[in-house]
Design an enzyme around this catalytic site. Structure first.
Site: not given
Length: 483
Positions: A10, A33-34, A129, A131, A184, A187-188, A191, A288, A446
């Site tokens: 990749g 890579n493909r 992480s 980038g 992770k 973490h995101n 973020e 978002r 309830r």
């Protein structure tokens, strides 16, 4: 001849930069890579003069590797990872290692670890992480999976990881099966929260105070030198200073529709599964989603009435308060994220060291910031700390930020400015510090309509009661309630 230390599949931005990083540190990397023409271009251009071996098939890739063979996948999460693993399995032998360095869902990593270990292979789910820049010069690395794999790859990944100020690599084994990818994911999620609280500060400045990008830029730059020092604050200052071809601020010409790849949404779903209130991260995800409704918002802007978004207060004081709102909300985001990590660790038996998790975020990653070291200190002082807010440093920090944070939310509400992250984080804080919440009324409701029973404040926990509220409901209950 088998002389490559690792094979990587990749050659996207992250994959190709990790390969160059590995080469910088003396490792021979075989790549595939493909689209094999991409392999040839990469070896001839970025890889020219390096120890990088280009291959045109999986068989050729595996044939170049030293034993135990290590193959790293840097491809899109989901079905592509499963397909690549299926193609690799017949070419590998017991003891070989497959590493998934993408943003895979942790439940997929749990399954893959189990299935591959049953075949004698070792699998690592590795969160990465930082980038493009981090991959090239040192990312934060969060590995988990087959524990037996770690001694064979530890040196390589410690070498290429970002280094904290004390020289420690931002890379450490986190635990079995999905531990690395779960960390992770959270973490995101944090973020997402960090980006939202910064965006809300920007919106208060832009619409509430009618400030230009040129006026905002030095504010963010100044914040980046204080308690808000972080990578995301720094790049915000850079973004506000960037001009387009016509010399005007580029940010003003970017469409207000934010994309997402799913890790924030996964965090919110996981929080529901663990019954942990990561409300700020949830609001960041929903913000978002709301931004994506651009066409509807355009129509609604001409139909729905409300204040004109102007904050009619002293600009200097509003900015001071805004700083505190951002800081207080940011603390809530991390506190909620670590609550989720602690609950998941207990549920899955990962035995996560939360201080170690924080240490991996000191450098290289997107959420690196000044107070990561304070999180580490909190867990060093009390390894079983239930919530960061119970640590003296963070309790004092929120108390100091509180008045300005509250004024910011109030001013924004009066002006008609949406600050969902600030508001929800403040509500979480006030709820968390409340010894008594109105949930007693909810539980009474309830029991009234569903006979779900309730506990009493004057009886030991675990004793359940039911009231025949209408006089003709009888004694039958729905059993003990759950949250």
């Amino acid at each position: 001849m088998a002389n490559a230390d690792i094979g990587l599949i990749g050659l996207g931005v992250m994959g190709s930069n990790l390969v160059l990083n590995m080469d910088d540190h003396g490792y021979t990397v075989a790549v595939f890579n493909r689209s094999v023409d991409k392999v040839d271009r990469f070896v001839a251009q970025e890889g020219a003069g390096r120890r990088i071996i280009g291959t045109h098939s999986l068989e050729e890739l595996v044939g170049t590797l030293k034993r135990p063979r290590v193959v790293m996948l840097m491809i899109r999460a989901g079905a592509p990872v499963d397909a690549q693993i299926e193609a690799l399995e017949p070419l590998l032998e017991p003891g070989d290692i497959i590493i998934d360095g993408g943003n895979s869902l942790y439940t997929d990593t749990i399954r893959r670890t189990r299935d591959l270990e049953a075949e004698g292979l070792r699998f690592v789910g590795m969160g990465i992480s930082g980038g493009e820049e981090g991959a090239r010069h040192g990312p934060s690395i969060m590995p988990g999976g087959s524990t037996a794999a770690w001694p064979h790859i530890e040196r390589l990944f410690n070498d290429i990881a970002a280094k904290a100020d004390d020289g420690t690599p931002c890379c450490e084994w986190l635990g079995p099966d999905g531990a690395g990818h779960y960390v992770k994911m959270v973490h995101n999620g944090i973020e997402y929260g960090d980006m939202q609280v910064i965006a809300e500060a920007y919106d208060v400045m832009r619409r509430g105070l009618s400030m230009t990008a040129d006026e905002m830029q030095p504010i963010f730059a100044d914040w980046g030198r204080g308690t808000l020092d972080s990578y995301l604050i720094d790049i915000t200052a850079d973004i506000l200073a960037t001009r387009d071809a016509h010399g005007t601020p580029l940010v003003d010409h970017i469409l207000d529709v934010a994309g997402q790849k799913g890790t924030g949404r996964w965090t919110v779903i996981a929080s529901m599964e663990q019954a942990q209130p990561v409300s700020l991260i949830a609001e960041a995800v929903y913000a978002r989603i709301l931004s994506a409704l651009k066409d509807q918002r355009t129509i609604a802007a001409s139909v729905l009435d409300g204040p004109d978004a102007t904050i009619l207060h002293d600009r200097e004081q509003v900015l001071l308060d805004l700083h505190d709102a951002l800081y207080g909300a940011k603390i809530m985001s991390y506190a909620q994220g670590f609550m989720l990590l602690g609950a998941a660790s207990q549920e899955h038996g990962w035995d996560l060291d939360l201080g170690t998790v924080a240490s991996l975020w000191r450098a290289g990653c997107i959420i690196r910031s000044r107070f990561i070291s304070d999180i580490m200190a909190a867990y060093r002082n009390e390894p079983n700390l239930e919530n960061l807010l119970l640590d003296r440093f963070f309790a004092d920090a929120v108390a100091t930020a509180g008045p300005g944070w509250r004024r910011t939310v109030a001013h924004a509400a009066v002006a008609g400015l949406p600050v969902p992250a600030y508001a929800s984080a403040l509500a979480f804080y006030d709820g968390y510090r409340s010894e008594r919440l109105p949930a007693n009324l909810i539980q009474a409701q309830r029991d009234y309509f569903g006979a779900h029973t309730y506990e009493r404040v004057d009886r030991p926990r675990g004793e359940f009661f039911h009231t025949d509220w209408t006089g003709h409901g009888g004694d039958t209950t729905a059993g003990s309630y759950t949250a």
